[in-house]
Design a protein around this motif. Structure first.
Motif, PDB file in Angstrom:
ATOM      1  N   LEU A   1      -2.230   3.692   6.045  1.00  0.00           N
ATOM      2  CA  LEU A   1      -1.455   4.844   5.588  1.00  0.00           C
ATOM      3  C   LEU A   1      -2.280   6.117   5.686  1.00  0.00           C
ATOM      4  O   LEU A   1      -1.756   7.215   5.686  1.00  0.00           O
ATOM      5  CB  LEU A   1      -1.004   4.645   4.136  1.00  0.00           C
TER       6      LEU A   1
ATOM      7  N   ALA B   1       2.740   2.459  12.886  1.00  0.00           N
ATOM      8  CA  ALA B   1       4.009   2.294  12.172  1.00  0.00           C
ATOM      9  C   ALA B   1       4.558   0.890  12.400  1.00  0.00           C
ATOM     10  O   ALA B   1       5.006   0.221  11.471  1.00  0.00           O
ATOM     11  CB  ALA B   1       5.013   3.351  12.631  1.00  0.00           C
ATOM     12  N   GLU B   2       4.505   0.438  13.646  1.00  0.00           N
ATOM     13  CA  GLU B   2       5.014  -0.897  13.941  1.00  0.00           C
ATOM     14  C   GLU B   2       4.209  -1.971  13.223  1.00  0.00           C
ATOM     15  O   GLU B   2       4.762  -2.947  12.717  1.00  0.00           O
ATOM     16  CB  GLU B   2       4.980  -1.145  15.456  1.00  0.00           C
TER      17      GLU B   2
ATOM     18  N   ARG C   1       2.479  -1.591  10.452  1.00  0.00           N
ATOM     19  CA  ARG C   1       2.818  -1.536   9.019  1.00  0.00           C
ATOM     20  C   ARG C   1       4.117  -2.275   8.755  1.00  0.00           C
ATOM     21  O   ARG C   1       4.256  -3.015   7.787  1.00  0.00           O
ATOM     22  CB  ARG C   1       3.003  -0.070   8.570  1.00  0.00           C
ATOM     23  N   ASN C   2       5.073  -2.057   9.626  1.00  0.00           N
ATOM     24  CA  ASN C   2       6.385  -2.663   9.428  1.00  0.00           C
ATOM     25  C   ASN C   2       6.336  -4.184   9.523  1.00  0.00           C
ATOM     26  O   ASN C   2       6.960  -4.885   8.731  1.00  0.00           O
ATOM     27  CB  ASN C   2       7.370  -2.099  10.458  1.00  0.00           C
TER      28      ASN C   2
ATOM     29  N   PHE D   1       3.114   0.022  -4.430  1.00  0.00           N
ATOM     30  CA  PHE D   1       2.365   1.159  -4.983  1.00  0.00           C
ATOM     31  C   PHE D   1       2.323   1.084  -6.500  1.00  0.00           C
ATOM     32  O   PHE D   1       3.066   0.335  -7.136  1.00  0.00           O
ATOM     33  CB  PHE D   1       3.017   2.480  -4.559  1.00  0.00           C
TER      34      PHE D   1
ATOM     35  N   LEU E   1       8.108   3.575  -6.253  1.00  0.00           N
ATOM     36  CA  LEU E   1       8.444   4.206  -4.976  1.00  0.00           C
ATOM     37  C   LEU E   1       9.578   3.512  -4.221  1.00  0.00           C
ATOM     38  O   LEU E   1       9.427   3.098  -3.075  1.00  0.00           O
ATOM     39  CB  LEU E   1       7.216   4.299  -4.077  1.00  0.00           C
TER      40      LEU E   1
ATOM     41  N   LEU F   1      13.668   3.851  -2.880  1.00  0.00           N
ATOM     42  CA  LEU F   1      14.580   4.908  -2.454  1.00  0.00           C
ATOM     43  C   LEU F   1      15.745   4.948  -3.447  1.00  0.00           C
ATOM     44  O   LEU F   1      16.513   3.991  -3.533  1.00  0.00           O
ATOM     45  CB  LEU F   1      15.092   4.632  -1.037  1.00  0.00           C
TER      46      LEU F   1
ATOM     47  N   ILE G   1      14.259  -1.288   9.299  1.00  0.00           N
ATOM     48  CA  ILE G   1      13.363  -0.450  10.107  1.00  0.00           C
ATOM     49  C   ILE G   1      12.840  -1.224  11.317  1.00  0.00           C
ATOM     50  O   ILE G   1      12.585  -0.640  12.366  1.00  0.00           O
ATOM     51  CB  ILE G   1      12.214   0.099   9.224  1.00  0.00           C
TER      52      ILE G   1
ATOM     53  N   ILE H   1       7.712   7.058   1.758  1.00  0.00           N
ATOM     54  CA  ILE H   1       8.029   5.640   1.528  1.00  0.00           C
ATOM     55  C   ILE H   1       8.497   4.984   2.815  1.00  0.00           C
ATOM     56  O   ILE H   1       8.041   3.907   3.197  1.00  0.00           O
ATOM     57  CB  ILE H   1       9.117   5.501   0.430  1.00  0.00           C
ATOM     58  N   LEU H   2       9.418   5.658   3.491  1.00  0.00           N
ATOM     59  CA  LEU H   2       9.945   5.102   4.742  1.00  0.00           C
ATOM     60  C   LEU H   2       8.822   4.918   5.760  1.00  0.00           C
ATOM     61  O   LEU H   2       8.758   3.904   6.457  1.00  0.00           O
ATOM     62  CB  LEU H   2      11.029   6.017   5.320  1.00  0.00           C
ATOM     63  N   LYS H   3       7.933   5.903   5.814  1.00  0.00           N
ATOM     64  CA  LYS H   3       6.840   5.785   6.777  1.00  0.00           C
ATOM     65  C   LYS H   3       5.887   4.651   6.395  1.00  0.00           C
ATOM     66  O   LYS H   3       5.377   3.946   7.255  1.00  0.00           O
ATOM     67  CB  LYS H   3       6.080   7.114   6.884  1.00  0.00           C
ATOM     68  N   SER H   4       5.664   4.471   5.094  1.00  0.00           N
ATOM     69  CA  SER H   4       4.774   3.378   4.689  1.00  0.00           C
ATOM     70  C   SER H   4       5.363   2.028   5.089  1.00  0.00           C
ATOM     71  O   SER H   4       4.640   1.069   5.299  1.00  0.00           O
ATOM     72  CB  SER H   4       4.526   3.420   3.178  1.00  0.00           C
ATOM     73  N   MET H   5       6.683   1.986   5.209  1.00  0.00           N
ATOM     74  CA  MET H   5       7.322   0.732   5.633  1.00  0.00           C
ATOM     75  C   MET H   5       7.411   0.633   7.147  1.00  0.00           C
ATOM     76  O   MET H   5       7.984  -0.306   7.673  1.00  0.00           O
ATOM     77  CB  MET H   5       8.732   0.648   5.051  1.00  0.00           C
ATOM     78  N   GLY H   6       6.915   1.642   7.830  1.00  0.00           N
ATOM     79  CA  GLY H   6       6.879   1.556   9.287  1.00  0.00           C
ATOM     80  C   GLY H   6       7.910   2.402  10.012  1.00  0.00           C
ATOM     81  O   GLY H   6       8.083   2.258  11.217  1.00  0.00           O
ATOM     82  N   ALA H   7       8.610   3.290   9.300  1.00  0.00           N
ATOM     83  CA  ALA H   7       9.532   4.190   9.997  1.00  0.00           C
ATOM     84  C   ALA H   7       8.704   5.162  10.827  1.00  0.00           C
ATOM     85  O   ALA H   7       7.692   5.677  10.363  1.00  0.00           O
ATOM     86  CB  ALA H   7      10.390   4.953   9.000  1.00  0.00           C
TER      87      ALA H   7
END
Ligand SMILES: Nc1ncnc2c1ncn2[C@@H]1O[C@H](COP(=O)(O)OP(=O)(O)O)[C@@H](O)[C@H]1O
Ligand SMILES: [Mg+2]
Lengths: 236, 414
Positions: free
Chosen positions: A61, A85-86, A88-89, A96, A100, A102, A117, B314-320
């Protein structure tokens, strides 16, 4: 106890992290650390010692100021944003300190988000998300949104979300800080269960000494340096 | 999910309903104004042009004195005839075309020409009982004239096709003033006092005041008698294929015949110039509208996206990926702009209807006798479409790009 744990998952080589600013903060100082696949590791240390920073660097991150971070033998500084990003996904689950989630999405949708995602399409995934939510004790809150849930419930949704894509490593930054003792213990037991059943690596920052003691390995950080790296005898 | 960006975008649209509505309203107003203001005027002028073009020949060939002056040889030729020199001082004489058939033959090969008709057109009086009115009397060969000008579409009672030597067709306002109806008899008198008693066989309504109040049609023969023209005519009306080629065709005909040739574009130059001037003003007004709407939309988007920084992290931490984060906001912007475009078109239409009703209530209009049909100008509808999509994309791209390129930790802590 942990077969296949010999394989190196993460290797940190002379990692430094300096937050630039009027007064630069040297948050990580020459960190060297090897984490094997399937390890259950806790990180302890006083507030401001650099635990969260280390988690962020490990979780791709944030980028270290210097040093090398290897994942499964690959040097990650060469990866571009998309590759990170990939990765991480697919490979990383993050929990956290604050949950956090949505706020506009239901618990179920939040848990499914990492899967969405990934752009995969598999109708069974909804069932998997429901199962994980059941595992964290929220099968009756699938369609509630974060503002309607308590702090503890939200944290459990965040845990479920971290597990959704079946990552190779879960980073949890004080995941049970806001939860009562019983729930914390339950969640630790859940982590341990998944760790031993799926050989999923767990790296957990915690303040709670008694929980930290349950890990395979404890690392203590003070002032940006690892001052203790102890393999727990009970797991050796 | 293949396009999770869509899923998130629509969730956000709903969750931030207030901002969504503000943005939609801002764009809607812009679209409505961009379309409405020019549409009023273009409809008005367009209507005037349509009516003018459809009620007169595209091109008219006449004979005038300056034609002689320009053409030295024909000037000399005619000057040899001393009688003509005298007659030149008489309005009616100098405009006559003696051999219209010859001229029609001369020009009939011209590509653009679709139809031609000779005519007599002079001022006279129409009398019925005690009522006497001035009128523009047009003598025509109905079979030819109706091919040049679609008079038949303006006929509201009776007809014009069978216009015989004893018949007349008159404008609707004139008919009212004379209290004349189809079947009634009226007297037409020329400047030399020659009269003919004719039967009204048709009434026309063009929507143009000048025509409805003053135009009458008689047969070419009657016209020639009343105005004492013998076998001469005043001119030849011509219909062409592409009316916007009128000036070019007119120049060609001038070259061929050496006569005076007028096109509808020259006749309506004032209106056409007015339209062009107006379009220039509209460019300026629209620029102001677009600028003010765009800046308000941009600021709303900046606030909206800034308030979502944490979620972006948050979205980016999940890989967005960055482009997905941007897409989430651009999709919202595009959707709202399309929605606003449709609403804006509807508003523009309603505003035009409202404006038409205002004009209708005011009763009289000055150049046309009816309220023009107010249509949405397609040209400005297209412009508004680009305005709405381009501004919303621009308004969302920049802040979402800035938000997307933050690293996840920064975004989460923002
Ligand atoms: N974004 C940042 N910018 C500047 N300094 C930071 C930032 N994040 C953390 N720090 C500083 O780095 C040090 C380590 O912080 P952190 O990793 O959050 O510690 P911990 O999680 O162990 O409490 C602290 O001194 C903190 O103030
Ligand atoms: Mg911390």
């Amino acid at each position: 106890m942990h077969s296949g744990a010999e394989k190196t998952l993460i290797k940190m080589e002379n990692i430094n992290k300096i937050y630039k600013g009027v007064q630069p903060v040297h948050a990580l100082k020459d960190i060297n650390l090897t984490i094997r696949k399937g390890e259950f590791l806790t990180i302890v240390g006083p507030s401001g010692s650099g635990k969260s920073t280390m988690m962020h660097v490990l979780g791709l991150l944030d980028t270290p100021t210097s040093g090398k971070l290897h994942y499964i033998g690959q040097e990650t500084s060469k990866w571009n944003e998309k590759q990170k990003a990939e990765f991480r996904n697919k490979e990383i689950g993050f929990i956290f300190q604050a949950h956090l989630l949505l706020p506009e999405f239901t618990a179920l949708e939040n848990v499914l988000m990492p899967y969405y995602i990934s752009r995969k399409t598999n109708s069974k995934m909804k069932d998997r998300a429901k199962e994980i939510l059941m595992l964290v004790g929220l099968s009756d809150k699938l369609y509630s949104k974060p503002p309607q849930l308590s702090g503890g419930q939200n944290q459990r949704v965040a845990i479920a979300r971290a597990l959704m894509n079946n990552p190779s490593v879960v980073f949890a930054d004080e995941p049970t800080g806001a939860l009562d003792q019983q729930t914390s213990a339950d969640i630790y037991n859940l982590f341990r269960k998944i760790n031993s059943e799926e050989n999923m690596t767990f790296i957990i920052v915690t303040h709670e000494r008694n929980l930290a003691q349950k890990a395979d390995r404890i690392i203590e950080i003070v002032d940006g340096k690892i001052i203790r790296d102890e393999i727990m005898s009970s797991y050796n | 999910m293949r396009f999770y960006e869509l899923f998130i975008a629509f969730k956000y649209l709903k969750a931030n309903l207030r901002q969504s509505i503000i943005i939609t309203i801002a764009i809607t107003i812009g679209v409505a104004l961009i379309i409405w203001i020019p549409s009023i005027n273009l409809s008005f002028f367009g209507d005037l042009i349509d009516k003018s073009v459809s009620s007169a020949p595209n091109i008219t060939i006449t004979k005038e004195l300056d034609t002689f002056k320009r053409n030295k040889s024909s000037f000399d030729l005619f000057f040899a005839d001393r009688t003509l020199l005298l007659k030149d001082q008489v309005q009616t004489r100098k405009r006559n075309i003696k051999s219209y058939k010859q001229i029609m033959n001369q020009v009939k090969h011209v590509e653009q020409i679709e139809a031609m008709a000779p005519f007599v057109s002079e001022q006279g009086f129409i009398i019925k009982a005690a009522e006497e009115r001035g009128a523009q009397v047009r003598g025509i060969i109905p079979e030819l004239e109706t091919k040049v000008v679609d008079i038949e579409k303006d006929i509201i009672r009776g007809g014009i096709k069978n216009l015989g030597i004893n018949d007349i067709v008159i404008g609707v306002t004139l008919a009212e003033k004379l209290n004349a109806e189809v079947g009634d008899r009226v007297t037409v008198t020329g400047p030399r006092g020659i009269s003919r008693n004719l039967k009204v066989i048709g009434i026309i309504s063009t929507g143009l005041r000048s025509k409805d109040e003053f135009q009458v049609y008689v047969s070419l023969k009657s016209g020639q008698q009343v105005f004492d023209l013998g076998n001469d005519v005043n001119g030849i009306g011509i219909k062409i294929k592409d009316i916007y080629e009128a000036n070019k065709v007119a120049a060609e005909l001038r070259e061929i015949t050496g006569l005076n040739v007028d096109s509808w574009m020259e006749d309506n130059k004032q209106i056409l110039d007015q339209i062009n001037r107006f379009k220039l003003i509209i460019v300026f007004i629209n620029f102001l509208i677009i600028f003010s709407a765009a800046s308000s939309i941009t600021s709303v988007f900046i606030m909206l996206i800034a308030s979502k920084a944490k979620e972006i992290g948050i979205l980016k931490s999940m890989g967005a990926k960055n482009h997905s984060v941007m897409a989430i906001f651009i999709i919202q912007a595009l959707f709202l702009s399309l929605l606003a475009y449709v609403l804006g078109i509807i508003c523009a239409k309603l505003l035009l209807m409202w404006y038409a009703s205002l004009i209708a209530q005011a009763g009289e209009t000055f150049l046309t006798s009816e309220v023009p049909v107010f249509r949405i100008s397609p040209q400005y509808a297209v412009l508004a479409f680009f305005y709405s999509t381009v501004t919303s994309i621009l308004a969302s791209v920049i802040p979402s790009y800035q938000a997307a390129k933050l690293n996840p930790v920064e975004a989460i802590n923002a």
